[in-house]
Design a protein around this motif. Sequence first.
Motif, short mmCIF file in Angstrom:
data_model
loop_
_atom_site.label_atom_id
_atom_site.label_comp_id
_atom_site.label_asym_id
_atom_site.label_seq_id
_atom_site.Cartn_x
_atom_site.Cartn_y
_atom_site.Cartn_z
N LEU A 1 22.70 5.12 23.03
CA LEU A 1 22.38 3.49 22.13
C LEU A 1 23.69 3.83 21.24
O LEU A 1 24.30 3.91 21.11
N ARG A 2 24.30 5.54 21.01
CA ARG A 2 25.26 6.21 20.24
C ARG A 2 26.56 6.16 21.50
O ARG A 2 27.67 5.54 20.92
N SER B 1 27.03 4.11 23.57
CA SER B 1 26.87 1.73 24.11
C SER B 1 27.95 1.73 23.27
O SER B 1 28.86 0.56 25.03
N PRO B 2 28.71 1.53 22.44
CA PRO B 2 30.17 1.20 21.84
C PRO B 2 31.27 0.75 22.92
O PRO B 2 31.62 0.68 22.83
N LEU B 3 30.92 2.33 23.57
CA LEU B 3 31.89 2.91 24.36
C LEU B 3 31.93 2.08 25.87
O LEU B 3 32.68 2.58 26.39
N ASP B 4 31.42 1.49 25.52
CA ASP B 4 31.03 1.19 27.24
C ASP B 4 32.05 0.37 27.68
O ASP B 4 32.26 0.40 28.73
N CYS C 1 35.10 0.48 26.56
CA CYS C 1 36.52 1.04 26.48
C CYS C 1 36.75 1.88 27.87
O CYS C 1 35.99 2.38 28.20
N ALA D 1 39.56 5.30 24.44
CA ALA D 1 38.29 5.37 23.28
C ALA D 1 39.71 6.62 22.85
O ALA D 1 38.81 6.99 21.41
#
Length: 107
Positions: free
Chosen positions: A91-92, A94-97, A99, A104
């Motif tokens: 979950l932590r 997942s925002p970088l998936d 990029c 990043a």
Amino acid sequence: MNNDTAIKFDMDKTTSNISYGTSGATAIGGLLSMNEIALAIGIFFTALTFLVTLYFQHRRDQREQKRLRNKEERDMQLHAWAKEQHEKNLLRLSPLDGCNVDEASGD
């Protein structure tokens, strides 16, 4: 029946039982030789040793089963904790998936 008669009756009964028991033991002792008596004693103690060993082996098996159940429970808890940590990390991250690695890092 007065008290003296009851005591005399109990003493006669006790004396009679002791006499019969002693006579029986003497008769059995006369029938058996020392080798036979030693054999009987050996068989008795062999059986006693077997029963004591069986008892303590049963107790050891119970302790081992309890130890294994506790280990399995700890392993399950550890697995659940590791799975939870893995899900938190996913979950932590997942925002970088979407990029690129260069994007990043800010380069």
